[in-house]
Motif scaffolding. Structure first.
Motif, short mmCIF file in Angstrom:
data_model
loop_
_atom_site.label_atom_id
_atom_site.label_comp_id
_atom_site.label_asym_id
_atom_site.label_seq_id
_atom_site.Cartn_x
_atom_site.Cartn_y
_atom_site.Cartn_z
N VAL A 188 1.02 -1.11 0.28
CA VAL A 188 -0.12 0.36 0.17
C VAL A 188 0.90 1.06 0.06
O VAL A 188 1.68 1.78 1.06
CB VAL A 188 -1.39 -0.20 1.52
N VAL A 189 1.22 1.82 -1.01
CA VAL A 189 1.81 2.87 -1.16
C VAL A 189 0.70 4.57 -0.82
O VAL A 189 -0.76 4.48 -1.33
CB VAL A 189 2.25 3.21 -2.34
N CYS A 190 0.83 5.46 0.46
CA CYS A 190 0.49 6.24 0.39
C CYS A 190 1.25 7.89 0.30
O CYS A 190 2.29 7.48 0.98
CB CYS A 190 -0.02 6.49 1.87
N LEU A 191 0.13 8.26 -1.13
CA LEU A 191 1.50 9.67 -1.24
C LEU A 191 0.02 10.83 -0.67
O LEU A 191 -0.95 11.29 -0.83
CB LEU A 191 0.82 10.00 -2.94
N GLY A 192 0.86 12.05 0.38
CA GLY A 192 0.51 13.01 1.00
C GLY A 192 -0.41 12.38 2.30
O GLY A 192 -1.64 12.98 2.26
N VAL A 193 -0.36 11.46 2.77
CA VAL A 193 -1.77 11.02 3.02
C VAL A 193 -0.75 10.08 4.36
O VAL A 193 -0.04 9.55 4.38
CB VAL A 193 -2.23 9.50 2.13
N GLY A 194 -1.48 11.03 5.67
CA GLY A 194 -0.97 9.81 6.56
C GLY A 194 0.46 10.36 7.85
O GLY A 194 0.53 9.25 8.31
N GLY A 195 0.76 10.98 7.15
CA GLY A 195 2.05 11.47 7.97
C GLY A 195 1.78 11.89 9.07
O GLY A 195 2.94 11.14 10.12
N MET A 196 1.26 12.15 9.85
CA MET A 196 0.60 13.18 10.73
C MET A 196 0.12 11.62 12.29
O MET A 196 -0.60 11.85 12.43
CB MET A 196 0.97 14.42 10.85
N GLY A 245 -1.89 -13.99 18.17
CA GLY A 245 0.03 -14.29 18.42
C GLY A 245 0.32 -13.94 16.91
O GLY A 245 1.73 -14.59 16.74
N GLY A 246 -0.38 -13.70 15.80
CA GLY A 246 0.22 -13.68 14.89
C GLY A 246 0.87 -12.23 14.43
O GLY A 246 0.32 -11.14 14.78
N ASP A 247 1.89 -11.63 13.24
CA ASP A 247 1.61 -10.60 13.02
C ASP A 247 0.90 -9.36 12.77
O ASP A 247 -0.31 -9.83 11.69
CB ASP A 247 2.87 -10.07 11.24
N PRO A 248 0.50 -8.83 13.17
CA PRO A 248 -0.84 -7.93 12.72
C PRO A 248 -0.44 -7.30 11.94
O PRO A 248 -2.02 -6.36 11.39
CB PRO A 248 -0.98 -6.83 13.91
N SER A 249 0.42 -6.88 10.75
CA SER A 249 -0.02 -5.92 9.76
C SER A 249 -0.38 -7.43 8.83
O SER A 249 -1.07 -6.98 7.64
CB SER A 249 1.49 -5.61 9.27
N GLY A 250 -0.52 -8.56 9.12
CA GLY A 250 -1.14 -9.21 8.19
C GLY A 250 -0.45 -9.74 7.18
O GLY A 250 -0.74 -9.72 5.52
N GLY A 251 1.32 -9.15 7.17
CA GLY A 251 1.39 -9.32 5.46
C GLY A 251 1.55 -8.13 4.62
O GLY A 251 1.88 -8.15 3.49
N VAL A 252 1.34 -7.44 4.78
CA VAL A 252 0.30 -5.97 4.47
C VAL A 252 1.68 -4.27 4.97
O VAL A 252 1.65 -4.37 5.76
CB VAL A 252 -1.09 -5.11 4.36
N GLN A 253 2.14 -4.62 3.80
CA GLN A 253 3.54 -3.66 4.26
C GLN A 253 3.02 -2.15 3.89
O GLN A 253 2.87 -1.98 2.38
CB GLN A 253 4.77 -3.58 3.24
N VAL A 254 3.08 -0.62 4.29
CA VAL A 254 2.53 0.38 3.91
C VAL A 254 3.69 1.07 3.55
O VAL A 254 4.65 1.53 4.17
CB VAL A 254 1.59 0.96 4.93
N TRP A 255 3.79 1.92 2.82
CA TRP A 255 5.05 2.70 1.92
C TRP A 255 4.26 4.05 2.22
O TRP A 255 3.60 4.75 2.01
CB TRP A 255 4.90 2.40 0.68
N LEU A 256 4.99 4.84 2.87
CA LEU A 256 4.45 6.19 3.73
C LEU A 256 5.49 7.40 3.33
O LEU A 256 6.15 7.94 2.95
CB LEU A 256 4.16 6.16 4.93
N ILE A 257 5.25 7.92 2.03
CA ILE A 257 5.96 9.63 1.45
C ILE A 257 5.13 10.64 2.25
O ILE A 257 3.77 10.81 0.99
CB ILE A 257 5.71 8.43 0.02
N ASP A 258 5.36 11.30 3.17
CA ASP A 258 4.92 12.41 2.89
C ASP A 258 5.36 13.66 3.34
O ASP A 258 6.51 13.65 3.96
CB ASP A 258 3.08 12.53 4.34
N ALA A 259 4.81 14.87 2.86
CA ALA A 259 5.86 16.23 2.88
C ALA A 259 5.81 16.55 4.33
O ALA A 259 6.59 18.27 4.95
CB ALA A 259 6.00 16.77 2.22
N ARG A 260 4.25 16.61 4.85
CA ARG A 260 3.80 17.17 6.36
C ARG A 260 5.23 16.44 7.54
O ARG A 260 4.78 16.24 7.58
CB ARG A 260 2.53 16.74 6.64
N ARG A 261 4.97 17.65 8.36
CA ARG A 261 5.36 17.21 9.47
C ARG A 261 4.67 18.11 10.34
O ARG A 261 4.00 19.46 10.52
CB ARG A 261 7.04 18.39 9.69
#
Length: 847
Positions: free
Chosen positions: A87-95, A110-126
């Motif tokens: 899942v690629v987030c562009l300008g979404v959810g950095g804060m 007891g498994g991995d809570p992410s369920g094998g989903v990797q989120v790439w977070l790309i945001d310019a907001r701080r």
């Protein structure tokens, strides 16, 4: 966890190697803004070239993001029968904490809570949500080698992904543009320390250990007294810190503290253990005959250990709280970061470069600066120098170098017409040939849509000119006419389309502006001439589409923004499509939750997405952009002339609730443009009256409210200080003053050394007395510089409206909806507006 910039292509290359026909498509979540839209076009082009299936879903706000997590992301997890994915987030959810908002924090079986989903977070907001940056990683795996369990080389150290990291395990990955490694060292240490601490209930009791309290303040403020001798309590604290690193097995931390941390670690990192140092028998003190050995040291009591642990935890929580309280700011545009990814992959071309240029240029239109949302921090730099100060100019310089590299001179141009065109400084309005699709550098003036408007209208609707000439008044219009007259341009010439103007006037336009604009305080109206030292600093970018069109990057940003805010077909009073009703009859509110409005915004996103790849669609949307900026000029002029800008304690306020253009400003981005127009006018008025912009150059904050009658709410935007930026001229003068003081101090120090050496040779004095004199003189110098300490403080001048809005919501019963990714934008019921603004006026809205 975060991906350093040096490894920016690491995850994409792994995706390229492991993707196959049965892999789930990459899910791309995009915010509704030009910068994210351009980044999405770059990423989509990369995926298409590599035959990677992907689906794009525009996201309008946090509610929409939560719905996307439930409907799109969670079905991808292994717990719900999916096979994981990207899942690629562009300008979404950095804060915000993305694992929570997407529903990836539910630990089951007891498994991995992410369920094998990797989120790439790309945001310019701080500021970043530190839970995304330093946590959000899968559990460490163990490898079985020769029957022995050995831990493999660490893939993540201190939240930073290493070269050995193997993607595909799930988790949150933040793309770092360099800020995390350079600026968040203290926050990283505090976050990791908190994640390894045991559970201790904190009921807010005061810790009467004065040394501990001073230690907390000292660590947060930089440790100014680090040269003092450590007390016994300090030594015990240091011992306690090492003991607290691994007191018991890892577990999730819960805190009932009154000083809550905004983002607590969801998965603690593996604690590092230290073995206590064994005593050295050679260094042990000799035993005196007949004397008894000293009694063994008594271990600290549990109560004392608990108080030490609480003190240490409060110190780290204070560091995190201070970081989140700095206020909003913007880092490198994500379109520039995605172009860096394409460059690292060797896939850069003119199309991707153009999307990156448009995304970077669009930030100036929305006032996104290093101090949050506000007017440009480079008002007098000229041309398109609007974002990020020196860092923004470095990024634009890299883009100029890329333009020269990907658009070399035409070998067939034996007469050198291309080089002469750039040297003469004429604004290009046509292509060089029917097949010309190149990108060129151009000395763009700070006019608006000059190639598609008349020169007069382009100057009239320019926010830069409007603020400095006071265009809203008759006297300001006369100044504009006088400027044109001095330049030798008649009104009949300047009121026809720019492309049809006399060619001699167009050739001499830039030189005339350089000559006469400074007489009216317009030093930054056009970029300075190119030189060996400055290069083409401030020059803009222009692209041709054969004989079809020739547009600047700023023009494209204006048009794409207008499509997102208004739509290609214009604005309507309500989502049903009925035109604006001027009767003034009060109607019942519809679409109270904003779902229909959100759907209309998403449809505009696809119109803008298509327009970026189709020049004919861009040209068709030109009237929409002109309509929006005419409305900004009319409404801003009305607010100033009718004196509808009120002065409150902490900021100035204006409300747009009537008139033919009121419905245009129900979109937060359009209202932000109006607020920036008014804010820049206020800043210039203050500069003329006081000689500076606000206190210490911070400017006067401005709150702009726009009425959405169809929904019965006000949309509120807070710009950081009548523009809300640091006065760069004031900062430059201060820097020069500090440099001069440093040179003077160096010369004085050299003279002192010479006098000391002569005196020692003559009288044979030691160095101790001289050291005491030097210490006294240093103390005097520190007291002289105390007045400038606030200007060096981290977070100075930042937009803190997001923090102030949240504080007012917590204190009052106002019905407020905080859904925008912009922290300085909220919605409030129109009946609650007055009480909300009254409480807001007591808050600190500028850092």
């Amino acid at each position: 966890m975060y991906l350093p910039r040096s490894l920016i292509s690491h995850l994409y290359q792994h995706l390229l190697r492991t993707h196959h026909s049965q892999s789930p498509p990459v899910l791309v979540l995009v915010s509704l803004e030009p910068d994210a839209l351009c980044a999405c076009r770059i990423l989509s082009a990369l995926c298409k070239r590599d035959y990677i299936p992907h689906s794009i879903h525009p996201i309008s706000g946090y509610n929409d993001l939560t719905a996307a997590g439930e409907d799109l992301v969670q079905p991808m997890t292994t717990q719900k029968g999916g096979s994981g994915g990207i899942v690629v987030c562009l300008g979404v959810g950095g804060m915000v904490d993305m694992s929570t908002i997407l529903g990836l924090d539910n630990i089951a079986d007891g498994g991995d809570p992410s369920g094998g989903v990797q989120v790439w977070l790309i945001d310019a907001r701080r500021p970043w949500n530190l839970g995304n940056v330093f946590a959000g990683m899968p559990e460490d795996a163990l490898q079985e080698i020769d029957g022995n369990a050995r831990s493999r080389a660490p893939d993540v150290v201190g939240g930073q992904i290493q070269v050995s990291f193997k993607p595909g395990q799930g988790g949150i990955v933040v793309y770092d543009d360099g800020d995390i490694e350079q600026e968040l060292t203290a926050e990283r240490e505090a976050y990791i320390a908190l994640s390894t601490m045991p559970d201790v209930e904190d009921d807010g009791e005061p810790l009467d250990d004065s040394d501990g309290a001073s230690e907390v303040a000292e660590s947060v403020n930089g440790g100014s007294q680090s040269k003092k001798r450590k007390s016994w309590s300090d030594r015990e604290d240091n011992w306690d810190e090492s003991e607290a690193e691994n007191p018991r097995p890892r577990q999730r931390r819960r805190s009932n503290s009154s000083n809550t941390v905004t983002s607590s670690p969801s998965r603690p990192l593996r604690a590092r253990t230290r073995e206590p140092a064994s005593p050295d028998p050679e260094r042990s003190p000799p035993q005196i005959p007949g004397s008894s050995p000293p009694p063994p040291a008594q271990p600290p009591s549990p109560r004392k250990l608990r108080r030490r642990l609480l003190r240490l935890r409060r110190k780290h929580e204070l560091i995190l709280h201070k970081y989140y309280s700095l206020g909003a700011t913007y880092s490198e545009p994500i379109s520039s970061l995605l172009y860096s990814l394409a460059e690292a992959l060797g896939r850069e071309d003119n199309d991707l470069l153009w999307h990156s240029i448009v995304g970077v240029s669009s930030l100036e239109l929305y006032g996104r600066s290093m101090t949050g949302v506000g007017i440009s921090t480079s008002l007098d730099s000229g041309g398109s120098a609007g974002w990020g100060g020196q860092r923004g100019e470095r990024i634009r310089q890299v883009l100029r170098d890329e333009v020269r590299r990907l658009n070399p001179p035409d070998p067939a141009d034996t007469r050198g017409e291309n080089a002469r065109g750039e040297t003469s400084g004429v604004i290009p309005t046509t292509a060089r040939s029917p097949t010309d699709t190149s990108i060129r550098l151009s000395p763009e003036p700070r006019f608006l849509l000059i190639r598609h408007w008349s020169l007069y209208d382009s100057m009239l609707h320019s926010p830069y000119l409007a603020a400095r000439l006071h265009i809203w008044s008759d006297a300001g219009r006369k100044r504009l006419h006088k400027l044109l007259a001095k330049m030798g341009v008649s009104l009949s010439q300047c009121k026809q389309n720019y492309t049809h103007m006399d060619m001699e006037l167009k050739r001499g336009l830039r030189q005339s502006l350089l000559t006469y604009a400074p007489m009216y305080g317009l030093d930054g109206l056009v970029p300075p001439p190119a030189s060996a030292g400055r290069g083409k600093q401030g020059w803009g970018f222009v692209r041709s589409w054969g004989w079809k069109a020739c547009l600047s990057a700023l023009d494209v940003g204006v048009i794409v923004g207008a499509i997102l805010e208004v739509g290609k077909s214009g604005i309507h009073a309500d989502p049903t499509g009925k035109p604006y009703d001027r009767s003034g009859v009060k109607k019942e509110a519809v679409d109270e939750d904003g779902s229909e409005e959100t759907q209309a915004w998403i449809e505009r996103f696809w119109e803008a997405y298509d327009a970026l790849g189709n020049i004919e669609s861009l040209k068709q949307a030109l009237p929409t952009a002109q309509l929006l900026h005419r409305a900004i000029l009319r409404t801003g002029t009305s607010l100033i002339e009718k004196r509808q800008i009120r002065h409150l304690k902490a900021f100035r306020m204006a409300v747009v609730k009537e008139g033919p253009d009121v419905q245009l400003f129900t979109h937060p981005a359009a209202l932000t443009k109006l607020a920036l127009w008014v804010g820049e006018a206020i800043a210039e008025q203050e500069k003329e009256q006081r000689g500076k912009v606000g206190k210490h150059g911070k400017g006067t904050p401005l709150v702009m409210a726009g009425l959405n009658e169809a929904r019965g709410v006000y949309v509120i935007v807070g710009t950081g200080g009548g523009g809300g930026v640091v006065d760069m001229a004031l900062q430059e003068k201060r820097k020069q003053r500090i440099d001069a003081k440093a040179r003077k101090e160096q010369e004085k120090q050299q003279e002192k050394e010479r006098i000391r050496s002569e005196r020692r040779e003559r009288e044979g004095l030691g160095d101790e007395d001289d050291g005491e004199e030097e210490t006294e003189e240093e103390d005097e110098d520190e007291s002289d510089e105390s007045d400038d300490d606030d200007l060096d403080e981290r977070g100075y001048g930042r937009n803190r409206f997001g923090n102030a809005f949240q504080e007012v919501v917590d204190e009052t019963n106002a019905r407020v909806r905080i859904d925008s990714f912009e922290s300085c934008v909220v919605e409030i019921k129109k009946e609650d507006l007055s009480g909300f603004l009254e409480s807001l006026s007591m808050k600190a809205v500028i850092g």
